[in-house]
Scaffold this motif. Structure first.
Motif, PDB file in Angstrom:
ATOM      1  N   PHE A 295       0.833  -1.205   0.000  1.00  0.00           N
ATOM      2  CA  PHE A 295       0.000   0.000   0.000  1.00  0.00           C
ATOM      3  C   PHE A 295       0.869   1.256   0.000  1.00  0.00           C
ATOM      4  O   PHE A 295       0.594   2.227  -0.711  1.00  0.00           O
ATOM      5  CB  PHE A 295      -0.942  -0.004   1.213  1.00  0.00           C
ATOM      6  CG  PHE A 295      -1.797   1.230   1.310  1.00  0.00           C
ATOM      7  CD1 PHE A 295      -2.727   1.521   0.318  1.00  0.00           C
ATOM      8  CD2 PHE A 295      -1.665   2.104   2.381  1.00  0.00           C
ATOM      9  CE1 PHE A 295      -3.507   2.671   0.394  1.00  0.00           C
ATOM     10  CE2 PHE A 295      -2.447   3.252   2.460  1.00  0.00           C
ATOM     11  CZ  PHE A 295      -3.366   3.538   1.462  1.00  0.00           C
ATOM     12  N   TYR A 296       1.931   1.214   0.766  1.00  0.00           N
ATOM     13  CA  TYR A 296       2.838   2.369   0.830  1.00  0.00           C
ATOM     14  C   TYR A 296       3.400   2.677  -0.557  1.00  0.00           C
ATOM     15  O   TYR A 296       3.402   3.829  -1.006  1.00  0.00           O
ATOM     16  CB  TYR A 296       3.967   2.068   1.815  1.00  0.00           C
ATOM     17  CG  TYR A 296       4.859   3.250   2.137  1.00  0.00           C
ATOM     18  CD1 TYR A 296       4.415   4.275   2.961  1.00  0.00           C
ATOM     19  CD2 TYR A 296       6.143   3.335   1.618  1.00  0.00           C
ATOM     20  CE1 TYR A 296       5.226   5.359   3.274  1.00  0.00           C
ATOM     21  CE2 TYR A 296       6.973   4.414   1.923  1.00  0.00           C
ATOM     22  CZ  TYR A 296       6.502   5.423   2.744  1.00  0.00           C
ATOM     23  OH  TYR A 296       7.310   6.493   3.047  1.00  0.00           O
ATOM     24  N   LEU A 297       3.863   1.632  -1.247  1.00  0.00           N
ATOM     25  CA  LEU A 297       4.446   1.845  -2.579  1.00  0.00           C
ATOM     26  C   LEU A 297       3.386   2.344  -3.563  1.00  0.00           C
ATOM     27  O   LEU A 297       3.619   3.264  -4.349  1.00  0.00           O
ATOM     28  CB  LEU A 297       5.091   0.551  -3.085  1.00  0.00           C
ATOM     29  CG  LEU A 297       6.301   0.056  -2.281  1.00  0.00           C
ATOM     30  CD1 LEU A 297       6.761  -1.306  -2.772  1.00  0.00           C
ATOM     31  CD2 LEU A 297       7.455   1.052  -2.352  1.00  0.00           C
ATOM     32  N   LYS A 298       2.204   1.721  -3.505  1.00  0.00           N
ATOM     33  CA  LYS A 298       1.140   2.128  -4.431  1.00  0.00           C
ATOM     34  C   LYS A 298       0.683   3.567  -4.160  1.00  0.00           C
ATOM     35  O   LYS A 298       0.351   4.307  -5.080  1.00  0.00           O
ATOM     36  CB  LYS A 298      -0.043   1.159  -4.339  1.00  0.00           C
ATOM     37  CG  LYS A 298       0.276  -0.194  -4.961  1.00  0.00           C
ATOM     38  CD  LYS A 298      -0.965  -1.002  -5.263  1.00  0.00           C
ATOM     39  CE  LYS A 298      -1.518  -1.643  -4.021  1.00  0.00           C
ATOM     40  NZ  LYS A 298      -2.659  -2.529  -4.312  1.00  0.00           N
ATOM     41  N   SER A 299       0.719   3.950  -2.885  1.00  0.00           N
ATOM     42  CA  SER A 299       0.268   5.305  -2.541  1.00  0.00           C
ATOM     43  C   SER A 299       1.224   6.370  -3.073  1.00  0.00           C
ATOM     44  O   SER A 299       0.956   7.561  -2.978  1.00  0.00           O
ATOM     45  CB  SER A 299       0.148   5.446  -1.019  1.00  0.00           C
ATOM     46  OG  SER A 299       1.430   5.661  -0.457  1.00  0.00           O
ATOM     47  N   ARG A 300       2.357   5.920  -3.636  1.00  0.00           N
ATOM     48  CA  ARG A 300       3.290   6.859  -4.257  1.00  0.00           C
ATOM     49  C   ARG A 300       3.219   6.787  -5.786  1.00  0.00           C
ATOM     50  O   ARG A 300       4.122   7.235  -6.486  1.00  0.00           O
ATOM     51  CB  ARG A 300       4.727   6.581  -3.789  1.00  0.00           C
ATOM     52  CG  ARG A 300       4.921   6.752  -2.284  1.00  0.00           C
ATOM     53  CD  ARG A 300       4.650   8.187  -1.838  1.00  0.00           C
ATOM     54  NE  ARG A 300       4.814   8.399  -0.402  1.00  0.00           N
ATOM     55  CZ  ARG A 300       3.798   8.583   0.446  1.00  0.00           C
ATOM     56  NH1 ARG A 300       2.546   8.569   0.028  1.00  0.00           N
ATOM     57  NH2 ARG A 300       4.038   8.792   1.728  1.00  0.00           N
ATOM     58  N   GLY A 301       2.174   6.118  -6.263  1.00  0.00           N
ATOM     59  CA  GLY A 301       1.965   6.075  -7.713  1.00  0.00           C
ATOM     60  C   GLY A 301       2.563   4.849  -8.390  1.00  0.00           C
ATOM     61  O   GLY A 301       2.504   4.727  -9.612  1.00  0.00           O
ATOM     62  N   ILE A 302       3.146   3.953  -7.594  1.00  0.00           N
ATOM     63  CA  ILE A 302       3.810   2.783  -8.177  1.00  0.00           C
ATOM     64  C   ILE A 302       2.783   1.684  -8.454  1.00  0.00           C
ATOM     65  O   ILE A 302       1.984   1.339  -7.581  1.00  0.00           O
ATOM     66  CB  ILE A 302       4.930   2.289  -7.233  1.00  0.00           C
ATOM     67  CG1 ILE A 302       6.000   3.390  -7.103  1.00  0.00           C
ATOM     68  CG2 ILE A 302       5.533   0.995  -7.721  1.00  0.00           C
ATOM     69  CD1 ILE A 302       7.064   3.117  -6.063  1.00  0.00           C
ATOM     70  N   ALA A 303       2.823   1.156  -9.666  1.00  0.00           N
ATOM     71  CA  ALA A 303       1.835   0.156 -10.080  1.00  0.00           C
ATOM     72  C   ALA A 303       1.991  -1.126  -9.273  1.00  0.00           C
ATOM     73  O   ALA A 303       3.064  -1.440  -8.774  1.00  0.00           O
ATOM     74  CB  ALA A 303       2.004  -0.151 -11.568  1.00  0.00           C
TER      75      ALA A 303
END
Lengths: 255, 448
Positions: free
Chosen positions: B394-402
């Motif tokens: 979730f942390y990575l995705k919340s930075r725009g990472i697919a």
């Protein structure tokens, strides 16, 4: 920029948000305050798209688009940024590689080319200065072994790099010493402009001495029960939250 | 004679040995022939392991031996005329001495000829007059206990003899490209001996690839490695063979005083069965050993890493880190045993095995074992099984990472404890790319 209308959400069947209404326009800074357990962090989680929350009613428009319909990564690419209350440590993923990946995915979404290595390093250096972030931390694993203050500064570094339209700072001030608080606040103040907006979620009025909000809202029991200007924050600091609880309870009983 | 009703191949091998020896062994010296005879008798007793054998409990090998296999070297060599594709083993930017073997047989036309001084490399069958061969061949491994090494010793054909002279530190790695190919089912048994003499240094990268569109290949490899006083051997194994490929790869190492042996085993998805036995015998004081492993198992594959580190003398260090990523219906097995003899005081032995399950249908069997008879030692072991952290995703995705990029980042990060130890940057990059390629775009993650 952001319109939250009658937002209801629950987690594991427990109602957490019970009808939130909030309008945030470009150039504005809103502070959301409230006692522990009032739903402040839940609101930020729902907006960022955390999976454990179910939205049961209401809508959220972000620049006119249905925010709740987007995957978390799409929300970020559209310009939403959540500074985490507890940033995750990810051993083995380097901070710099993470920043580059995020920046380039966002740029790709916006139809921009990948950033050249040289340009990227220049930008990173520049933004590092903004939050007085030690260069050696950039090459370390993401948040691994960082102090609380370093983690929060890293959140603001990411914010500075990704240039979101709307930034939600979830208790970024909690647990910060005065120096770190000053650094984080300076960073945010530098980044404020007429085209972006900030939502500061906080338990303490102290943050608002550094970042002066245009509006202050009090969240209690999943609802915004009071809105005002920065004077409201001062009143809360002085009187605590008990009178809010009392007042709200009274209204509920009366209603 | 073992009870092997379920494996017809066993009887074929038993009946074929005499004729095979008469044909293939006619040029061999007496001691090698005796070794073959002895190992044959041992294999006759041992047979192919069933699941009742503790070391094979989680790896049923007999189902992989059911087809009729050709096992004569002539048939194996004839089959090798099929497509030879070196591309699969290409590593961008790797500077190395390239040695190519097809079905275990050395291919001089495909190999580099400008070998450095102080290094002897020749086909094992032509090395019998070498003093180091006489001294070490068949003496590092104990065939009486191990089914496949016994079988290999009886029937081996081809493979390499590598010797590095004393005080010779080779400037570039040796890249041993081992291609297995065939237009029919083949049973191939290569045999290698590596001797690093006093204060020598060598890096060997073994890459195992296969090219077999319609047949099955069973490869029973046995490699003996002797690391003499103060010598250093870096030994990489990269397994990227595909469907139809089955391998039992036994590596038996003997370390002398002040030597360092580092093994890196990377097993990528593709082969039906990979069973790696890595035995490191610390035969003198002050040795240092590193065992790093990474296995990705997908589809319905089975990858089994059995390691055995034997501390026989005082003041030795061993360090072992194996990491597994299990996908689809893949099954992984890790069995790591550390044995510390009574005299091996001041031993420092560390072992760790971590597994990441990326599918609800994957399996891992992990068994760390410590057997300690000395009382002044530092030993630790640990084994974990987990899933990707939803919080980190979730942390990575919340930075725009697919989603897929996030998953790849996290899997690479998981593998990092192993991959960061690779001493060759081109190889490290190559392996990181291989890992990423095998992380699927869409896969239901295990729910915590």
């Amino acid at each position: 920029m952001l319109s939250i209308r009658n937002l209801h959400a629950e987690v594991e069947g427990k109602k957490i948000l019970k009808g939130i209404n909030l309008e945030v326009k470009a150039g504005e800074v809103h502070a959301i305050m409230g006692p522990n357990g009032s739903g402040k962090s839940s609101l930020s989680s729902v907006l960022a798209g955390r999976e454990s929350y179910d939205v049961t009613e209401g809508e959220v428009l972000f620049d006119g688009k249905d925010l709740l319909d987007m995957a978390p990564e799409v929300r970020a690419r559209e310009g939403l940024f959540l500074a985490f209350q507890y940033p995750v440590e990810i051993p083995g993923v380097s901070n710099i590689n993470f920043l580059r990946t995020a920046l380039n995915e966002i740029r790709e979404y916006r139809g921009m080319p990948q950033m050249e290595a040289k340009e990227f390093l220049k930008l990173t250096k520049e933004k590092q200065k903004l939050v007085e972030f030690e260069a050696k931390l950039v090459n370390r694993s993401l948040n691994e072994g960082f102090s609380g203050g370093e983690k929060k500064r890293n959140e603001i570094l990411q914010l500075a790099m990704l240039e979101p339209k709307l930034s939600i700072l979830d208790e970024t001030d909690s647990g910060l010493d005065i120096d770190a608080l000053r650094i984080v606040s300076n960073g945010v103040n530098e980044l404020r402009n007429a085209n972006n907006a900030f939502v500061l979620i906080t338990h303490y009025q102290r943050l608002l001495e550094y970042i002066v909000p245009d509006f202050v809202h009090v969240l209690y029991d999943g609802r915004i029960v009071k809105s005002g200007t920065k004077e409201l924050a001062l009143e809360l600091e002085e009187r605590g939250y008990d009178w809010i609880k009392e007042e709200f309870k009274t209204e509920e009983t009366a209603g | 004679m073992a009870n092997q009703v379920s494996v017809p191949l066993y009887l074929d091998l038993l009946n074929g040995f005499e004729g095979w020896l008469a044909m293939e062994g006619s040029e061999e010296n007496e001691s090698v022939l005796q070794l073959r005879q002895k190992a044959f008798e041992q294999f006759k007793q041992l047979g192919f392991p069933s699941r009742k054998v503790e070391d094979w409990k989680y790896t049923p090998v007999q189902p992989f031996l059911q087809e009729p296999f050709e096992f004569s070297p002539v048939a194996v060599q004839n089959a090798a005329h099929a497509a030879i594709n070196l591309e699969k083993a290409y590593i961008d930017g790797l500077e190395a001495y390239k040695i190519v073997l097809v079905n275990g047989k050395f291919q001089s036309a495909l190999s580099d000829n400008n070998l450095p001084a102080g290094v002897t490399i020749k086909p094992i069958l032509e090395a019998q007059e070498e003093p180091a061969f006489a001294q070490y061949f068949g003496k590092v491994v104990n065939t009486s206990k191990y089914h496949f090494p016994a079988l290999n010793t009886a029937f081996f054909s081809d493979g390499l003899f590598i010797e590095v002279a004393a005080n010779t530190v080779v400037d570039k790695p040796f890249y041993l490209v081992q291609i297995y190919t065939g237009n029919k089912n083949l049973f191939v048994q290569p045999r290698n001996l590596v001797v690093a003499n006093r204060s020598a240094g060598i890096t060997i990268i073994e890459s195992i690839v296969s090219e077999n569109p319609e047949s099955n290949l069973f490869v029973n490899t046995l490699t003996e490695v002797v690391v003499k006083e103060n010598a250093q051997v870096n030994h990489y194994l990269l397994q990227t063979a595909g469907k139809g490929f089955r391998q039992v790869n036994h590596t038996e190492v003997s370390q002398k005083r002040d030597s360092v042996y580092s093994n890196y085993t990377f097993s990528l998805p593709g082969a039906d069965l990979l069973r790696n036995n890595l035995h490191v015998n610390l035969d003198d004081e002050h040795t240092e050993s590193h065992l790093y492993g990474l296995y990705l198992v997908a589809d319905r594959q089975l990858t089994d890493n059995h390691s055995f580190v034997s501390h026989l003398h005082p003041n030795c260090q061993s360090n072992e880190v194996y990491k597994g990523v299990l996908l689809d219906k893949g099954t992984g097995v890790f069995n790591g045993k550390i044995f510390v003899e009574r005299d091996a005081q001041k031993t420092n032995a560390f072992q760790q095995n971590n597994n990441l399950l990326l599918s609800n249908t994957a399996t891992i069997n992990s068994k760390p074992q410590l057997e300690i008879y000395a009382d002044d030692v530092k030993c630790s072991h640990g084994s974990t099984v987990g899933q990707l952290s939803q919080e980190a995703m979730f942390y990575l995705k919340s930075r725009g990472i697919a989603e897929q990029t996030a998953r790849r980042l996290l899997v690479s990060a998981f593998a990092f404890d192993v991959t960061q130890n690779i001493q060759i940057p081109a190889l490290e990059e190559h392996i990181n790319n291989l890992i990423i390629q095998h992380i699927p775009a869409e896969q239901e993650l295990v729910k915590a």
